[in-house]
Design a protein around this motif. Structure first.
Motif, PDB file in Angstrom:
ATOM      1  N   VAL A   1       0.861  -1.181   0.000  1.00 41.99           N
ATOM      2  CA  VAL A   1       0.000   0.000   0.000  1.00 41.99           C
ATOM      3  C   VAL A   1       0.898   1.231   0.000  1.00 41.99           C
ATOM      4  O   VAL A   1       1.642   1.465   0.951  1.00 41.99           O
ATOM      5  CB  VAL A   1      -0.933   0.026   1.229  1.00 41.99           C
ATOM      6  N   ALA A   2       0.859   1.965  -1.098  1.00 43.09           N
ATOM      7  CA  ALA A   2       1.580   3.238  -1.151  1.00 43.09           C
ATOM      8  C   ALA A   2       0.638   4.260  -0.532  1.00 43.09           C
ATOM      9  O   ALA A   2      -0.283   4.752  -1.177  1.00 43.09           O
ATOM     10  CB  ALA A   2       1.932   3.588  -2.587  1.00 43.09           C
ATOM     11  N   ASN A   3       0.840   4.537   0.738  1.00 41.58           N
ATOM     12  CA  ASN A   3      -0.168   5.264   1.522  1.00 41.58           C
ATOM     13  C   ASN A   3      -0.433   6.662   0.989  1.00 41.58           C
ATOM     14  O   ASN A   3       0.481   7.426   0.729  1.00 41.58           O
ATOM     15  CB  ASN A   3       0.269   5.362   2.985  1.00 41.58           C
ATOM     16  N   ARG A   4      -1.709   6.956   0.871  1.00 45.81           N
ATOM     17  CA  ARG A   4      -2.135   8.226   0.301  1.00 45.81           C
ATOM     18  C   ARG A   4      -3.406   8.691   0.994  1.00 45.81           C
ATOM     19  O   ARG A   4      -4.186   7.880   1.491  1.00 45.81           O
ATOM     20  CB  ARG A   4      -2.386   8.008  -1.210  1.00 45.81           C
ATOM     21  N   ALA A   5      -3.608  10.008   0.954  1.00 47.28           N
ATOM     22  CA  ALA A   5      -4.778  10.606   1.586  1.00 47.28           C
ATOM     23  C   ALA A   5      -6.065  10.165   0.897  1.00 47.28           C
ATOM     24  O   ALA A   5      -6.074   9.874  -0.292  1.00 47.28           O
ATOM     25  CB  ALA A   5      -4.668  12.128   1.519  1.00 47.28           C
ATOM     26  N   LEU A   6      -7.135  10.144   1.671  1.00 50.56           N
ATOM     27  CA  LEU A   6      -8.447   9.796   1.122  1.00 50.56           C
ATOM     28  C   LEU A   6      -9.211  11.062   0.744  1.00 50.56           C
ATOM     29  O   LEU A   6      -9.151  12.064   1.437  1.00 50.56           O
ATOM     30  CB  LEU A   6      -9.261   9.033   2.166  1.00 50.56           C
TER      31      LEU A   6
END
Ligand SMILES: Cc1ncc(C[n+]2csc(CCOP(=O)(O)OP(=O)(O)O)c2C)c(N)n1
Ligand code: SF4
Ligand code: SF4
Ligand code: SF4
Ligand SMILES: [Mg+2]
Lengths: 393, 90, 305
Positions: free
Chosen positions: A109-114
């Motif tokens: 998971v390439a963490n990113r804002a929702l």
């Protein structure tokens, strides 16, 4: 042991793809989304060029990506997928099913804002939304860890006592897109590290029914058994790490620096690297740093050990839990402290939402404020938004 | 609780084990085959939803009363009108 | 592929055990039994959430005697894609063997919520057979409308009768370039079982649309299930045809159709449609039946040359 390794310049995303290639996966299904897209592209190239002997299924959505992964996993395949933000949110339903059906899928998971507002930059709100989905959740600080942890994630997921899916989290852009030299193992070494185990699978010649439903008479037991298996993953974790051929790359639940600092900073993911840098530069030895790598199952015991001498703790969350008493990491830490009867002040810091990376100056200011607040303010839990431009409450 | 060991996964390995369950109490009337009319053609069998119709060792078509729900399809579809639905005793 | 010509060709191949909890006279279950009797091993069945799943798989029981998996409501085609592709890779690596993947899904899981996954799987060209048992509503959740519910039919979300006609799923899948798309009915067991075998033997994504009368949701007496399927076909409401590589063929010619009222009046779900004040709706229904039949005949003529 370092002779096993050769150096290559890679971004976090490329490190994922390289590790997945060496893991000899059989099946990949994924859907592009920034900042994870490069993983999907690299893997498609590897499959097209025959460097991976796997099927790559370019599905029409993330919901289908993880659904296809479940089908593949239940067919006995070694399976990988990856996603971010909106994609992960679309998978949400299926994440619970993957863990409930005990599918050892590995997902980066390439963490990113929702959204909303739409924002493609880094933060942890995506994965925190799936916090309770029953997956093992590992956080990486840099491309090297991404590489090493992805490989170990397969062994952990497929361990016969675990059989649970694992996410390997890398901060969008700051880790997914920054290039660093990554020391990689030889293919044969990785292959040896990842033996294949038999597990129940879909097969005409030994039929079984997968995914049956459970009434109130059994559902509760399934869920508690699943939780036990997730706890068990915490024990197996050390065994999986110890078997990793290169000691320097072994998974740890957490990593502590400046052990004698009286205030502990707890952080996960890429920003930990920035904190390390600030502490190294600073003359003061007041702060220790705990870089947490394993978020689920939460390593309370190890955290408490690491906090045993601390007089105060600063917990850095890259996500908010609107309406909750505390954001996810802080809430886990406060619960652990309470359970152990440890009564130290906590400063809960929310930082970096939507890619607002904390600058060195901001971090230095935060450390000063932390000293101040943990010393002077009477309340046991303080809160702060780092780099927020509006009024604090 | 012999199935306790499986509780780890929502998987059932004893395939087809609903056959252990009786659904006889679903029925208010039961099909009875009139042997002299029956040609053992299996038409009733192919249309039974359960299936609760089988062929015995002697090649005769029979009703499995543990699994018949009494829907009446077999009686309706038998080309020889060899099946009568008979009220169950209460 | 061997042809099914007698019932004894099928006897003894039961894939579904009794003791399941389908309603008395469930047409879907009759269709599923026939499908499993016909399917050639090795195969794996995928079923989305819905009546079929719920009546057959209550832990610690299963009615399935063949390998079977349920994952969710809207993703059966995606799950099937994963199984199919994974087994291809595993076979190549000497770690497994290929199976034919057969999806057996309700109309809701096919026409509505599962449609995106279905379209994706067909566009990608996976080697699978997707069978929709069409009971024309969401039965498992208590008879709500679906895109397969016919015009005028009352459901719990269309209490005054549905205003729209059924989606033409066959044309949509033909539009995906599927090599074989066909319709069938359990009352024509020979047609259904041979179509299963044929569709299974063709490489690529193939589709069967099977009418599945539901005594519970259509409100008719359970002994009439097979009659109801027969009437659907003989009124031309549910034509039996196949489209093989774009060529249309009507497999069951209805030269003198029975009046649609014969079918409608046996099912309380159409009570509203049959009221005198709704004559215009009934007219629309009849027109739809006629237009589709004419269309099929035209397509059969045009594509046969
Ligand atoms: C995402 C999701 N939405 C809704 C449901 C509730 N649900 C379960 S089955 C079903 C209807 C099934 O209809 P259909 O596919 O036609 O099968 P049937 O029950 O009629 O055989 C619904 C709405 C669900 N399980 N998952
Ligand atoms: S359908 Fe009638 S004649 Fe044929 S086997 Fe059944 S009971 Fe006998
Ligand atoms: S009454 Fe129905 S369930 Fe019973 S044998 Fe006949 S068809 Fe089967
Ligand atoms: S509601 Fe209809 S489809 Fe569902 S089990 Fe009952 S008869 Fe079969
Ligand atoms: Mg339905």
């Amino acid at each position: 042991m370092y002779s096993l390794r050769t150096q290559r310049l890679m971004t976090g995303n490329e490190a994922v793809a390289y590790a997945v290639k060496q893991a000899d996966v059989d099946f990949i299904a994924a859907y592009p989304i920034t900042p994870q897209t490069i993983i999907v592209e690299r893997l498609s190239e590897y499959v097209a060029s025959g460097e991976i002997n796997a099927e790559f299924v370019p599905v029409e959505s993330e919901h289908s990506a993880l659904s296809a992964c479940i089908g593949a996993s239940l067919s006995g395949a070694r399976v990988f997928t990856s996603s971010s933000a909106q994609g992960l949110a679309l998978m949400h339903e299926v994440m619970y099913i993957a863990s409930g059906l005990r599918c050892p899928i590995v997902m980066a998971v390439a963490n990113r804002a929702l959204s909303a507002p739409l924002n493609i930059h880094g933060d942890h709100s995506d994965i925190m939304g799936s916090r309770d989905s029953g997956w093992v959740q590992i956080f990486c600080e840099n491309p090297q860890e991404v590489y090493d942890y992805t490989i170990q994630a397969f062994r952990l997921a497929e361990h016969p006592d675990v059989l649970l899916p694992v996410t390997v989290n890398l901060d969008g852009f700051t880790v997914s897109h920054s290039s660093e030299p990554v020391a990689v193992l030889e293919d044969s070494v990785v292959k040896e590290y990842l033996p294949r185990h038999e597990r129940p699978r879909l097969d005409y010649y030994s039929p079984a029914s997968f995914g049956v439903f459970a009434l109130p008479t059994h559902y509760f037991e399934f869920k508690v058994e699943q939780e036990k298996a997730l706890r068990k993953a915490g024990d197996v974790f050390n065994e999986v790490a110890a078997a990793y051929p290169d000691e320097a790359g072994r998974l740890v639940k957490l990593d502590k620096v400046n052990s004698d600092g009286r205030i502990a900073l707890v952080c996960m993911g890429g920003t930990t690297g920035t904190l390390r840098h600030v502490l190294k530069q600073s003359a003061s030895r007041e702060f220790s740093l705990i870089s947490l790598k394993l978020f689920t199952p939460f390593p309370s015991k190890e955290i408490l050990e690491a906090l045993s001498d601390a007089e105060g703790v600063v917990v850095m969350d890259r996500a908010t839990s609107p309406g909750a008493p505390l954001p996810p990491l802080a809430s886990n830490i406060v619960a652990s402290l309470y359970e152990a009867g440890i009564n130290i002040p906590v400063l809960s810091v929310v930082y970096g939402l939507g890619g607002r990376e904390p600058t060195l100056r901001l971090i230095r200011e935060m450390l000063e404020k932390a000293k101040e607040r943990l010393r002077t303010v009477k309340v046991r839990v303080n809160r702060m938004y780092l780099g927020y431009r509006g009024e604090e409450r | 609780m012999k199935r306790r060991s499986e509780i780890l996964m929502p998987v059932v390995f004893e395939v087809g084990n609903t056959a252990e369950r009786s659904v006889a109490n679903w029925r208010d009337s039961k099909p009875v085959i009139e042997r002299r009319l029956c040609t053992n053609c299996l038409i009733c069998w192919i249309y039974c939803p359960e299936p609760a119709i089988f062929m015995d060792e002697g090649g005769l078509v029979q009703i499995d009363y543990e699994h018949c729900k009494g829907c009446g399809i077999c009686a309706e579809e038998c080309p020889r009108k060899a099946i009568k639905m008979v009220m169950e005793d209460v | 592929m061997s042809q099914v010509s007698r019932l004894s060709d099928l006897y003894g191949r039961e894939g579904l055990s009794p003791g399941h909890s389908a309603c008395r006279g469930c047409g879907a279950t009759v269709a599923v039994r026939q499908i499993l009797l016909a399917a050639e091993p090795p195969f794996i069945v995928v079923t989305p959430t819905g009546c079929l799943e719920v009546i057959s798989s209550q832990f610690p029981y299963t009615s399935w005697r063949v390998p079977w998996v349920h994952v969710a409501f809207e993703n059966a085609a995606a799950v099937a894609s994963g199984i199919e592709a994974a087994l291809r890779a595993l076979e190549r690596k000497g770690l497994g063997r290929r199976h034919k993947v057969i999806v057996i899904a309700g109309d809701g899981g096919t026409f509505d919520i599962g449609f995106q996954a279905l379209s994706g799987a067909f566009e990608r060209g996976h080697d699978l057979l997707y069978i929709c048992y069409d009971n024309e509503a969401y039965m498992n959740t208590g008879i709500q409308r679906s895109a397969a519910t016919p015009l005028g039919s009352a459901t719990t979300t269309t209490p005054a009768g549905k205003r729209e006609q059924k989606k033409d799923i066959v044309s949509i899948l033909v539009g995906h370039g599927s090599p074989y798309v066909a319709t069938s009915s359990p009352h024509l067991w020979k047609d259904l079982t041979n179509k299963v075998r044929k569709a299974q033997s063709i490489e690529g994504p193939t589709f069967l649309h099977v009418v599945a009368p539901c005594p519970r949701g259509w409100y008719f007496e359970p002994q009439l299930t097979i009659k109801m399927a027969k009437l659907a076909v003989e009124t031309r409401i549910f034509p039996i045809y196949e489209v093989e590589n774009g060529k249309y063929r009507i497999n069951y010619m209805i030269n003198r159709p029975r009046p649609v009222e014969e079918y409608l009046k046996l099912q309380s779900r159409f009570a509203y449609l049959l009221r005198p004040e709704n004559a215009h709706l009934l007219e629309r229904f009849k027109q739809w039946v006629e237009d589709r039949w004419n269309y099929l005949q035209k397509m059969a003529a045009v594509t046969s040359s």
